[in-house]
Design an enzyme around this catalytic site. Structure first.
Site, PDB file in Angstrom:
ATOM      1  CG  LEU A   1      -0.816   1.471  -3.681  1.00  0.00           C
ATOM      2  CD1 LEU A   1      -1.759   1.268  -4.519  1.00  0.00           C
ATOM      3  CD2 LEU A   1      -0.140   0.424  -2.810  1.00  0.00           C
TER       4      LEU A   1
ATOM      5  CB  ALA B   1       7.325  -3.452  -5.559  1.00  0.00           C
ATOM      6  CG  HIS B   2       2.724  -1.763  -3.244  1.00  0.00           C
ATOM      7  ND1 HIS B   2       3.602  -0.699  -2.941  1.00  0.00           N
ATOM      8  CD2 HIS B   2       2.467  -2.351  -2.220  1.00  0.00           C
ATOM      9  CE1 HIS B   2       3.724  -0.698  -1.652  1.00  0.00           C
ATOM     10  NE2 HIS B   2       3.131  -1.635  -1.162  1.00  0.00           N
TER      11      HIS B   2
ATOM     12  CD  GLN C   1       1.387  -3.578  10.015  1.00  0.00           C
ATOM     13  OE1 GLN C   1       0.331  -4.223   9.623  1.00  0.00           O
ATOM     14  NE2 GLN C   1       2.396  -3.560   8.652  1.00  0.00           N
TER      15      GLN C   1
HETATM   16  O1  PAF Z   1       3.148  -5.574   4.016  1.00  0.00           O
HETATM   17  C1  PAF Z   1       2.478  -4.715   4.363  1.00  0.00           C
HETATM   18  O2  PAF Z   1       2.040  -3.669   3.749  1.00  0.00           O
HETATM   19  C2  PAF Z   1       1.661  -5.012   5.469  1.00  0.00           C
HETATM   20  O3  PAF Z   1       2.114  -5.536   6.617  1.00  0.00           O
HETATM   21  C3  PAF Z   1       0.212  -5.888   5.482  1.00  0.00           C
HETATM   22  C4  PAF Z   1       0.391  -7.152   5.191  1.00  0.00           C
HETATM   23  C5  PAF Z   1      -0.700  -4.910   4.444  1.00  0.00           C
HETATM   24  C6  PAF Z   1      -0.411  -5.761   6.903  1.00  0.00           C
HETATM   25  O4  PAF Z   1      -1.037  -4.607   7.330  1.00  0.00           O
END
Ligand code: PAF
Length: 283
Positions: free
Chosen positions: A33, A36-37, A61
């Protein structure tokens, strides 16, 4: 902040909050993090009583040749930042908890548009992994509102479309892009930028803003503008993945009479792929 590793115990805790009439805001992340988070967490706090954050580096992903194993895992530091930001609940599952039947046979959620272009073109399967895990996270947390960063513009557009198509009862909110002083968008991957590259990487943002100002000045020769912007980025020493002028909602190539336009770009440094975007309304 209470930390949960299991779906069942998080559900029990959140059920109590819901029964007590609490509105739940949710910020899904993959950890590592940065400021921005934390701004997304603050945004989630604005209109909700309870803020839930998740940290899960979602293998579904990442492509075969991508950086899933290299992706920075900084759990202790992340927890400290979330505590400071007054996050209430952190969900930190492992792969077995999220994919008990394995990733290969996991039921998928597929958004049929917008996923094979831009980032999707160079990351086949990426958005299918995102929509699948976000659906699972929404089913687990059942938030009233979920906040996603605008930097991943395509991700936000795909999630908005998924939520609309599947009638998910979640309000999707965009968190502004946070930038370093020279315009570089904050990202978990900025740690891979070398000292030598650092002064030049802001060219991506400079070119996006240049294109926006040209469009605002009346230029409609979008193909030529894209070409010139690519040349600027290449001139700064980076390989361009894509640079496009798109209609903001559909992400189709912008037409001359479109009024909502987003300019998106992605480029490669030696060890990272950086993305950024700027939106304008001509209405
Ligand atoms: O943006 C991200 O960090 C990821 O794509 C998410 C939305 C947490 C899904 O794994």
């Amino acid at each position: 902040m209470q930390i949960f590793h299991h779906i069942s115990s998080l559900r029990t805790a959140l059920k109590k909050e819901r029964l007590a009439g609490k509105r739940i805001g949710f910020v899904p992340t993959m950890g590592n993090l940065h400021d921005a988070h934390i701004e997304l967490v603050k945004k989630a706090r604005e209109a909700n009583d309870i803020v839930v954050c998740s940290i899960f580096v979602n293998g579904l992903q990442f492509g075969l040749n991508e950086d899933w194993d290299k992706y920075p895992r900084t759990f202790e530091g992340d927890c400290n930042r979330l505590r400071e930001a007054e996050c209430d609940y952190l969900f930190h599952p492992d792969d077995r908890e999220m994919y008990p039947n394995g990733m290969d046979t996991q039921t998928r959620v597929i958004c049929p548009t917008m996923i094979d272009v831009l980032c999707g073109a160079s990351r086949p399967g990426h958005f299918e992994g995102v929509t699948t895990v976000v659906t699972k996270l929404f089913n687990i947390v059942q938030p009233d509102e979920a906040v996603f960063g605008l930097k991943d513009y395509q991700q936000l557009a795909v999630i908005r479309r998924m939520v609309e198509d599947l009638c998910m009862p979640v309000q999707i909110t965009a968190g502004e892009i946070h930038r370093e002083a020279d315009g570089l968008a904050m990202s978990s991957r900025n740690g891979f930028i070398t000292e030598d590259e650092r002064p030049r990487v802001c060219q991506l943002n400079k070119s996006l803003n240049w294109v926006v100002s040209e469009i605002q000045g009346g230029r409609k020769d979008f193909d030529q503008l894209e070409l010139e912007a690519r040349q600027q980025i290449e001139g700064a020493g980076f390989k361009v993945d894509y640079f496009t002028i798109s209609e903001s909602r559909t992400l189709d190539a912008a037409a001359v009479d479109d009024t909502e336009i987003t300019v998106l770009g992605a480029m490669y440094t030696a060890a990272a792929r950086l993305i950024d975007n700027v939106s304008i309304s001509l209405a």
